[in-house]
Design a protein around this motif. Structure first.
Motif, PDB file in Angstrom:
ATOM      1  N   GLN A 390       0.840  -1.191   0.000  1.00 55.54           N
ATOM      2  CA  GLN A 390       0.000   0.000   0.000  1.00 55.54           C
ATOM      3  C   GLN A 390       0.879   1.246   0.000  1.00 55.54           C
ATOM      4  O   GLN A 390       1.888   1.322   0.720  1.00 55.54           O
ATOM      5  CB  GLN A 390      -0.918   0.000   1.228  1.00 55.54           C
ATOM      6  N   ILE A 391       0.491   2.257  -0.795  1.00 53.82           N
ATOM      7  CA  ILE A 391       1.283   3.477  -0.953  1.00 53.82           C
ATOM      8  C   ILE A 391       0.656   4.654  -0.211  1.00 53.82           C
ATOM      9  O   ILE A 391       1.354   5.423   0.449  1.00 53.82           O
ATOM     10  CB  ILE A 391       1.430   3.832  -2.448  1.00 53.82           C
ATOM     11  N   LEU A 392      -0.658   4.810  -0.323  1.00 50.06           N
ATOM     12  CA  LEU A 392      -1.358   5.918   0.320  1.00 50.06           C
ATOM     13  C   LEU A 392      -2.298   5.399   1.408  1.00 50.06           C
ATOM     14  O   LEU A 392      -2.926   4.348   1.242  1.00 50.06           O
ATOM     15  CB  LEU A 392      -2.173   6.711  -0.718  1.00 50.06           C
ATOM     16  N   PHE A 393      -2.400   6.178   2.484  1.00 49.73           N
ATOM     17  CA  PHE A 393      -3.222   5.771   3.630  1.00 49.73           C
ATOM     18  C   PHE A 393      -4.133   6.930   4.051  1.00 49.73           C
ATOM     19  O   PHE A 393      -3.655   8.025   4.371  1.00 49.73           O
ATOM     20  CB  PHE A 393      -2.337   5.371   4.825  1.00 49.73           C
ATOM     21  N   ASP A 394      -5.430   6.693   4.034  1.00 50.96           N
ATOM     22  CA  ASP A 394      -6.405   7.628   4.606  1.00 50.96           C
ATOM     23  C   ASP A 394      -6.206   9.065   4.098  1.00 50.96           C
ATOM     24  O   ASP A 394      -6.138  10.016   4.887  1.00 50.96           O
ATOM     25  CB  ASP A 394      -6.330   7.604   6.138  1.00 50.96           C
ATOM     26  N   ILE A 395      -6.106   9.240   2.815  1.00 49.83           N
ATOM     27  CA  ILE A 395      -5.920  10.577   2.233  1.00 49.83           C
ATOM     28  C   ILE A 395      -7.270  11.294   2.226  1.00 49.83           C
ATOM     29  O   ILE A 395      -8.236  10.833   1.622  1.00 49.83           O
ATOM     30  CB  ILE A 395      -5.350  10.499   0.813  1.00 49.83           C
ATOM     31  N   ASP A 396      -7.318  12.433   2.924  1.00 51.44           N
ATOM     32  CA  ASP A 396      -8.560  13.203   3.044  1.00 51.44           C
ATOM     33  C   ASP A 396      -8.250  14.657   2.693  1.00 51.44           C
ATOM     34  O   ASP A 396      -7.548  15.351   3.438  1.00 51.44           O
ATOM     35  CB  ASP A 396      -9.094  13.097   4.474  1.00 51.44           C
TER      36      ASP A 396
END
Length: 614
Positions: A390-396
């Motif tokens: 996984q590269i991105l986490f929880d992008i808001d």
């Protein structure tokens, strides 16, 4: 660099179990059958005409062979027994034979011309299909395949198919028809001699089949090695400046020698087996010729039993049968001559069809954007290029139309990845990305991407004029619109200093321009499209400080009223952003304006006080 998977243990690639051989044979037959259907798709009538012409050519050749028996038994032998020979009937027979052979020559010329049209027309359609499929492939496909490997499909693999279609297919047709008509004539002439011919033909076919199976794997390895060589050369040509800067000429030369040696080795292994098929079959054919001559002479001049009397033949029959035997065994020799072309083309067809069968970019969107505003929001987005990593986490991220959003962070933080998700170069695993309140997965990709302009860090200019390259952002833009876009970003001055101004021809990706000038043209190309969303992926990284000041004024103008996403390493493009988003290992760790982040004295503060943004 991927290495060839020879398999089969220490004894070499030709050592396979029976199941493996059967699987390869099935794959080969499937590829050949698919290629045959592809050729017949548009050229059924031409192929039918070719078959008729080949049949006529074979019959005329057979007629000349059979005439040998008539010539000896009905003309030469009787003429030697008379005191005053009369040649009128012989001249008539020869004249008729000449007319028959002229028909054969005409048919041979016609079917060869038709096969050229069939092969070139098929290659035209095949290249078109490959290119169309390539244009529909997702970005991820190009991440996994080098440009050189793909170019090898267009050149080496397609050309191997052309050679097979133009030469080998006609040869196979000719061989089958020749064997059929010749066999029928041989049986009528002499059953014993026909049995001898069949015996030698079976031996030749067994030899051809055995050697063909051994060389097939080597030909596959040869094509794969050739693709690696092309890929390496393409990579070195693109990165030649880097090679020279770090003085790696010797290292890359040694690496090229290694993969070039792999190509030489696999090519030698493939061809040394395939090339002995013809000499072996030629010698077997000569052996059969001798056996038939011995048996035929015995039947023609021998005396004895009633059985012998039953199979007695004339001298003309023996001579004609020897010629027929050559016509019967030569097709096998001709096919063995084509074995290199056939095996090479089979492997090439596998690679061509593999590209044609590659999964195209999926677009399940149905919504057409009408008067897009450029309101882009990320809602708890997770993403990875593979399921395992996984590269991105929880992008808001929440934006308003017309805002300028800047992404900063270290290398590998995920800045470019976020940009690639906005225009759906890749699909997210979790969460939602909204465009004007609509999930981007519901929007047609073409409609979505037309509402954005992107300037990448690595610019690419196409062969054509300066004006053509600017117009690439909007193909129906007028000359004045293109010139206005160039003025807007500060490119007009340097363009007018070029030899032919806006009509200056660019080649080799704009090699006659500086890196900064190329980037200015890329920015002008984005400006002429006039979209509601602008994406700048380190767009000023190749521009010097003085040029950047000129460009920045132009970019500030085109950013007005547009939602702009900026990846930058210079403070001049970040400080005035409405939101600065700081990323670290795929997570948002800070978010706010320049002043707000400085007050936090966190990661952004450290980057700012260090006077650089990585």
């Amino acid at each position: 660099m991927r290495q060839p998977n020879f398999g089969g243990g220490p004894r070499g690639p030709h050592v396979q179990n029976q199941g493996g051989i059967q699987k390869v044979d099935r794959q080969k037959r499937a590829v050949i059958w698919r290629l045959t259907k592809y050729v017949l798709q548009d050229y059924k009538f031409s192929i039918l005409t070719v078959l008729v012409c080949i049949a006529i050519t074979s019959v005329t050749t057979l007629a000349s062979t059979l005439f040998t028996r008539t010539l000896i038994d009905d003309y030469i032998v009787p003429l030697t027994k008379v005191a005053s020979p009369e040649y009128y009937s012989l001249s008539q027979a020869l004249f008729k034979l000449g007319l028959v052979l002229l028909v054969g020559v005409a048919c041979s010329y016609l079917y060869n011309r038709l096969m050229i049209n069939v092969s070139q027309g098929t290659m035209l359609r095949l290249r078109k299909r490959i290119f169309e499929r390539m244009e529909r492939l997702p970005i991820s496909y190009f991440d996994q395949h080098s440009h050189g490997e793909m170019m090898s499909v267009y050149t080496n693999d397609v050309d191997s198919l052309r050679q097979m279609i133009s030469t080998s297919i006609a040869q196979v047709f000719n061989s089958v028809i020749t064997i059929a008509v010749t066999f029928a004539s041989m049986v009528v002439m002499s059953v014993p001699l026909t049995l001898v011919s069949i015996l030698m033909a079976v031996v030749m076919m067994v030899v051809t089949t055995k050697l063909g199976k051994r060389s097939r794997t080597y030909f596959r390895t040869q094509q794969e090695s050739l693709a690696r060589v092309n890929g390496f050369i393409e990579e070195m040509m693109t990165g030649q400046k880097v090679v020279k800067v770090f003085c790696h000429e010797q290292q890359v030369t040694e690496e090229f020698e290694r993969i070039n040696e792999q190509l030489r080795s696999s090519a030698c292994s493939a061809n040394k087996i395939a090339n002995i098929v013809m000499p072996v079959n030629g010698n077997l054919s000569n052996l059969g010729y001798v056996l038939i001559a011995v048996v035929g002479a015995t039947l023609a001049i021998g005396q004895g039993s009633a059985l012998h009397a039953q199979f007695t033949i004339t001298l003309g029959t023996v001579v004609a049968f020897l010629t027929l035997n050559k016509s019967f065994t030569q097709p096998i020799t001709h096919v063995s001559q084509q074995i290199n072309s056939v095996l090479n083309a089979t492997v090439g067809a596998e690679r061509v069809f593999r590209l044609m069968d590659a999964e195209p970019e999926v677009d399940e969107g149905t919504v057409e954007l009408k008067d897009p505003k450029g309101d882009v929001d990320f809602k708890d987005v997770d993403f990875g290029y593979t399921k395992e990593k996984q590269i991105l986490f929880d992008i808001d991220i929440n934006t308003n139309p017309g805002q300028k959003i800047a992404f900063v962070g270290g290398t590998g933080a995920g800045k470019t990845t976020i940009i690639n998700l906005i225009n759906r170069f890749y699909e997210i695993q979790q969460g939602r990305i909204l465009y004007d309140g609509i999930p981007v997965s519901d929007i047609r990709k073409e409609s979505l991407r037309k509402s954005m302009s992107i300037v990448l860090q690595e610019t690419h200019l196409f062969t054509g004029t300066v004006l053509d390259n600017i117009r690439y952002g909007k193909l129906d833009a007028t000359d004045e619109e293109c010139i206005q876009a160039a003025r807007l970003v500060g490119a007009d001055d340097f363009i007018r200093r070029l030899a032919n101004g806006y009509q200056t021809q660019l080649n080799a990706d704009g090699g006659n321009l500086s890196a900064g000038e190329r980037q200015l043209l890329a920015i002008a190309r984005a400006a002429v499209a006039n979209p509601p969303v602008l994406i700048l992926d380190e767009a000023t990284s190749s521009i010097d400080t003085h040029t950047e000041q000129l460009v920045q004024r132009g970019m500030d103008t085109i950013m007005q009223g547009r939602t702009t996403f900026v990846i930058a390493h210079r403070l001049s493009t970040v400080r005035n952003a409405d939101q600065i988003i700081v990323l670290d290992h795929g997570r948002i760790i800070e978010q706010g304006t320049h002043e707000e982040l400085l007050r936090l004295k966190g990661r952004y503060y450290k980057l700012y006080t260090g006077n650089e943004i990585d």
